[in-house]
Write an enzyme that holds these catalytic residues in place. Structure first.
Site, PDB file in Angstrom:
ATOM      1  N   ASP A  97     -24.020  51.530  31.851  1.00 55.02           N
ATOM      2  CA  ASP A  97     -24.403  52.501  30.826  1.00 55.02           C
ATOM      3  C   ASP A  97     -25.763  52.213  30.194  1.00 55.02           C
ATOM      4  O   ASP A  97     -26.444  53.136  29.774  1.00 55.02           O
ATOM      5  CB  ASP A  97     -23.313  52.583  29.754  1.00 55.02           C
ATOM      6  CG  ASP A  97     -22.040  53.212  30.302  1.00 55.02           C
ATOM      7  OD1 ASP A  97     -22.048  54.423  30.549  1.00 55.02           O
ATOM      8  OD2 ASP A  97     -21.049  52.490  30.511  1.00 55.02           O
ATOM      9  N   TYR A 118     -16.911  58.391  26.883  1.00 52.85           N
ATOM     10  CA  TYR A 118     -16.650  57.253  25.992  1.00 52.85           C
ATOM     11  C   TYR A 118     -17.629  57.188  24.831  1.00 52.85           C
ATOM     12  O   TYR A 118     -18.775  57.616  24.959  1.00 52.85           O
ATOM     13  CB  TYR A 118     -16.783  55.937  26.758  1.00 52.85           C
ATOM     14  CG  TYR A 118     -15.445  55.387  27.221  1.00 52.85           C
ATOM     15  CD1 TYR A 118     -14.602  54.752  26.326  1.00 52.85           C
ATOM     16  CD2 TYR A 118     -15.037  55.511  28.539  1.00 52.85           C
ATOM     17  CE1 TYR A 118     -13.375  54.255  26.743  1.00 52.85           C
ATOM     18  CE2 TYR A 118     -13.807  55.013  28.960  1.00 52.85           C
ATOM     19  CZ  TYR A 118     -12.982  54.383  28.055  1.00 52.85           C
ATOM     20  OH  TYR A 118     -11.777  53.903  28.467  1.00 52.85           O
TER      21      TYR A 118
HETATM   22 CO   LIG Z   1     -11.557  52.178  28.634  1.00 55.83          CO
END
Ligand SMILES: [Co+2]
Ligand SMILES: [Co+2]
Lengths: 678, 678
Positions: free
Chosen positions: B305, B389
């Site tokens: 990320d 997320y």
């Molecule tokens: Co997770």
């Protein structure tokens, strides 16, 4: 307005009231004359009886109030007894053989006075350079003797860890003395003194202190901490009915006893109208603090603070705005005195809420539509002082169904004298000139009596591991396959399991009769615990023998009403031969624990290699673990907590029309002048 | 009154200002015409130069402001460049071969629009039962492709994880589609679609939503949470000078870049008047989230990320009273747009204090003389959204010298379609009907550039272990001996070390030239980290090859100005052959790291086996670790924090005369009526 109310009748799990303690003592005195009262505590209702009553409090028989009694009669005879309070009858009275009951605060306090007057102790102090007239400056921390094979278990003994405190207000632990008197509690006399071969003179170091005069002389207090105020103008979000609390779908009973301190019972969660049982009983059931210096007599330093002194007996009276901030509810504790009166510890338990940061958040990267919801937690706390150390025990309840036991270690290191040219040999650290703080472990045993959707539960060990299939194989071509390998613990022998950090090992307490409608996995609570050092005293060592519970991270047993404390009911001076408690209950390990009423015993903690930063008082070191619902709720159980802010894509498209705006209005920018351009 | 002020000149570590970004872009455009700007960021001053300036800001040469540039020129040509902002000159301009730079938000957002219009995608949607006219209800999360051997690294690609969202406001992840288009960023077209052999029809399950309409239709919000107000009427306890903060003896610079987000530099602690360096630079430097489903093409789901999208580029604009409560100071972030303008993220970083419970406490059991002191902490936070997320990154500073990086995971699970009779085979969990959430790990790499009492440091591995001497031997008669075994890591090869939960393994960053006056141990900071799962993708797997940093819990390298990011400078589409970053820097492992300027790379995280409780949005799951001073301070460094309450034995003897009473006055009893008898 929420309030603390109570029925006239006590809840069957309420601790004995002052009146009940007095009544039990009266009955015992009448039958057995003057004895020393070590324990007068609730004998908890048998589970079968209690469960029936919980299922139908209106018509099922109410469990009787029974007092669990331990006394020491003249001649040092120890009796275990039970008193039925309704009938006013003693239903059990049993003389113990070679077992010593818990050491009370009164017994502890007595030792120092005897030491100061004992000629042999005075002689040793003089050898250390302390004149006879300064004996009032000599202090001792009376400790359980653990087990000393020279003295056995028949005589009730304590060991006295000695200190010189030149000024009454000094930190007690900076001038340790190098010898160790042994005290006979029955005779109230010093019966031996352990003197090291190599003597360590009294330290001449300047004092270091944490009291205001000490801080002022070292430069004074810092003055750059602005107040943070925490207020709940509309009151708290929990209600109390006697000792039963309700908060955010949780409901449970808060007990307290001399031994374990806080005991939580009948923990349920209201899941959209269905009250689901989760735990029948949770407590910190035992602990042991083994010290790692092999030199005699330091092997005796491995206190079982709960079994030998009691987390209840040692608990602090808590103060508003000091131990907790905000809106606090307190519960008191009542205990017998040795002579047979009652002492009350005001504010033994504190209960309060805290803001807990973000509960959940998500932003859609396309349009920045967003939800953010804040979390709240409930904290049930006690703090106890075990001579030098303090332990804050917090039971933290989260809105999402997680229970988080958290322990904060503070207080002062146990210290021993160190000669000017001495080498610690790695068994300790010189934290201040002349002060050797020995290596030690703090190992706690959590007793988890689960009731996950009912009493019949099964424990699985879960390890996250790679697929067995090799890289390049059809089943795992790119090598990325991994899963949670679950091992069912079917017998008490199989259930003796250790931690594995590599696989992020957890233990799942499952109801295998109740599969989740989506995941098809059993309803469960997962024990997530990451601070799980092994017991460092070796197999066969004195500590290993006495602290059977600490040999493994997890033991599982079939429920038994009489198996509450994993090092045994009477811990002081046990030899470990045989090992009491868990090893005795587990025996050959053949008992089935598959889909039945089980108890999980979890040992966790820290290994503490001291450093000067820990002296003369230790900044808090926390240890925490989680009991998390997994495959228990249909979905996220906190969706109905009101968000601080929520915008949906359609609201963003409508220029913010209709967004939920409920940000905390008391928050401010730190620097006001920025507001204009901020 | 404390305030946020700044000099006219930027601090050498300040992120590039809007003006500086514009200036750099102008210079590049002038020389190279219209290009896409991927990166225009501070090229940090070389450490040697910076150190000289820090030592003497008045007379040492001020490090120049240099912009680090990455552009994509027509034809997909990628250039790395440097622009000297004072001279207005390009000092480096280098064409890259087979490397793809970070993927910007603008590139990500483009994919969905293309997908919706692509005939082959429309065809697949129709096969799934979505009519052509509903293509506006089809969404995609554009992901880095990781590495796909069929497509290589020359063409700039993304993969599109597809979802159907029947209502624009629905949670996006509940109707996953089973195919995966591949997008060419240069051609702005779909170049391939991965279609599974067994098709999974579109789920017909009822929607589950966390937005107000969804919650209202499921029964509405709970209304039993009373407000908790947190206020600082006298302001905050920290001061800011530009981006330098001072708080409770700490001082450091708060940087921010597109890649790592928050970067903390030049962290020092004022130890009774002596400013002691501790860390030169701290950041979260990389992460990888490997998914554990071996079925093609899920092996491509292992986003880096930070290296592939950037914790800065993805960072949220934070809101007062939502993301934080109390008195907050914010810092903004400025980034280039692809076309060459500047975008500002307001409130990219929040800075605030929190009450932190008890700092230390001790009670003397003899007389209940007592001290209790409350703790304060400072939190520097950012939150970034990586598609589904969210990650809250908190840098928590404690008064006692501890630094606690804490990461909170929330947001939404990545999900994939699941057929009605499909078995997850253990690689995932059906969290909702038709929704398979695959197993995954979140592995973070913390870059720790220590400066413990100076740049030359040495790392030791510390394991608490029993004595080798057997029970019954003279050296360990009672078997209780244990100690901290320290292993010096002398070369980069030796320093590749794993976690050991059994020995409570820690790593000590030491200055071996500076021994503590009492303990004689080196001044050190101890890395205490307990959530350290192994990398579960196997050795030789695609993830293992690409994420070299994740193979071990700790790597140590000799400091190099150009070694900032452990998976390499340009991460997208690297094949892992060779492994970039750490494995490349370490090479044969012969380089000495003994008593020199070192960098410690620590990989930690969680293995996430999803459960229905995580859906449709996840309650926060925290991960934390500590950097603790050990043998660094002479003694406890927080003795001068004013206590809430302190009584000494002499004060207790004088009936409380002279005790320090400074309890928080805003705290209240939860139930007012108890006050009288409480
Ligand atoms: Co997770
Ligand atoms: Co300790």
């Amino acid at each position: 307005m929420p309030s603390a109310t109570s029925d006239t009748l006590p809840h069957p799990l309420d601790p004995l009231s002052t009146g009940e303690i007095e009544s039990a003592i009266g009955i015992v005195k009448k039958a057995h004359g003057d004895v020393f009262f070590n324990v007068v505590s609730l004998h908890e209702p048998r589970k079968a009886e209690m469960t029936k009553w919980l299922e139908d409090t209106a018509s099922a028989p109410r469990p009787q109030r029974i007092a669990d009694i331990v006394v020491i009669a003249p001649g040092g005879k120890v009796y275990d007894g039970l008193v039925d309070l309704a009938d006013g009858k003693i239903t059990k009275w049993e003389l113990l053989d070679g077992l010593q009951p818990i050491i009370t605060m009164e017994e502890l306090v007595a030792v120092e006075h005897i030491c100061r007057k004992d000629p042999k102790v005075i002689e040793q102090c003089e050898i250390n350079g302390i004149p006879k007239e300064d004996m009032h400056k000599v202090y001792c921390d009376p400790w359980t003797i653990g087990f000393d094979e020279r003295h056995g278990s028949k005589i009730r003994l304590q060991q006295a860890l000695m200190y010189y405190r030149p000024n009454v207000d000094d930190c007690q632990y900076q001038y340790p003395l190098d010898f160790c008197p042994i005290y006979d509690a029955e005779k109230e006399t010093i019966v031996a003194i352990d003197i090291p071969k190599v003597r360590r003179p009294l330290s001449k170091a300047a004092p270091i202190n944490y009291h205001p005069a000490g801080v002022e002389s070292a430069g004074g207090y810092r003055n750059n901490i602005k107040p943070i105020n925490i207020t709940q103008p509309e009151g708290v979000s929990f209600t109390m009915s006697g000792r039963e609390i309700e908060w955010q779908n949780w409901k449970f009973h808060i007990g307290f006893n001399y031994r374990e301190g806080i005991v939580l019972n009948n923990i349920t969660f209201n899941d959209k109208g269905t009250v689901r049982p989760i735990f029948y009983r949770l407590s910190l059931a035992e602990m042991v603090v083994p010290y790692g210096n092999p030199e005699h007599p330091h092997q005796r330093k491995h206190a079982f603070d709960l079994g030998e002194y009691g987390a209840g007996y040692m608990t602090n009276s808590l103060a508003l705005g000091c131990d907790c901030k905000g809106s606090i509810h307190y519960l008191d504790a009542e205990f017998p005195t040795r002579a047979g009166s009652v002492r009350t510890i005001k504010n033994a338990i504190c209960i309060h809420e805290e803001d807990s940061g973000i509960l959940f958040k998500h932003t859609d990267f396309r349009d920045e539509s967003m939800i953010v919801t804040r979390a709240r937690k409930l904290v049930i706390q006690q703090i106890f002082t075990a001579a030098n150390y303090e332990y804050s025990i917090q039971w933290i309840f989260h809105q999402d169904g997680t229970i988080q036991p958290e322990i904060k270690l503070t207080g002062i290191l146990n210290t021993y004298a160190m000669g000017p040219d001495e080498d610690t040999q790695g068994w300790g650290t010189q934290v201040y000139p002349g002060v050797n703080a020995h290596n030690h472990q703090h190992l706690f045993c959590l007793r988890i009596d689960p009731n996950v959707d009912g009493p019949n539960n099964t424990v699985f060990m879960a390890d996250t591991v790679p697929s067995d299939a090799p890289v390049g194989s059809p089943e795992n071509y790119y090598g990325n396959a991994f899963y949670a390998k679950r091992t069912k613990l079917t017998t008490t022998g199989e259930a003796k399991t250790d931690y594995n950090g590599d696989t992020s090992r957890t233990w799942d307490i499952c109801n295998t009769s109740r599969l989740h409608p989506y995941s098809k996995k059993p309803s469960s609570y997962k024990l997530v615990s990451r601070e799980v050092p092994r017991l460092l005293p070796k197999e066969g060592s004195l500590v290993w023998k006495r602290a059977g519970f600490a040999r493994h991270a997890v033991h599982v047993t079939k429920y038994d009403d009489d198996q509450l404390w994993p090092a045994g009911r009477h811990v002081p001076q046990t030899s470990g031969e045989p090992s009491l408690g868990l090893p005795e209950w587990i025996g050959n390990g053949q008992q089935s624990i598959d889909d039945t009423d089980v108890v999980l015993w979890h040992t966790f903690g820290v290994t503490h290699i001291p450093a000067p930063e820990d002296f003369p008082v230790m900044p808090v070191e926390p240890i925490t673990l989680l009991l998390r619902p997994r495959n228990f709720f249909a979905s996220n159980p906190v969706l109905d907590v009101p968000p601080s802010f929520c915008s949906t894509p359609s609201q963003v498209a409508a220029n913010g029309k209709g967004v939920t705006e409920a940000a905390d209005r008391m928050s401010r920018l730190a620097f006001g002048e920025e507001k204009a351009n901020g």
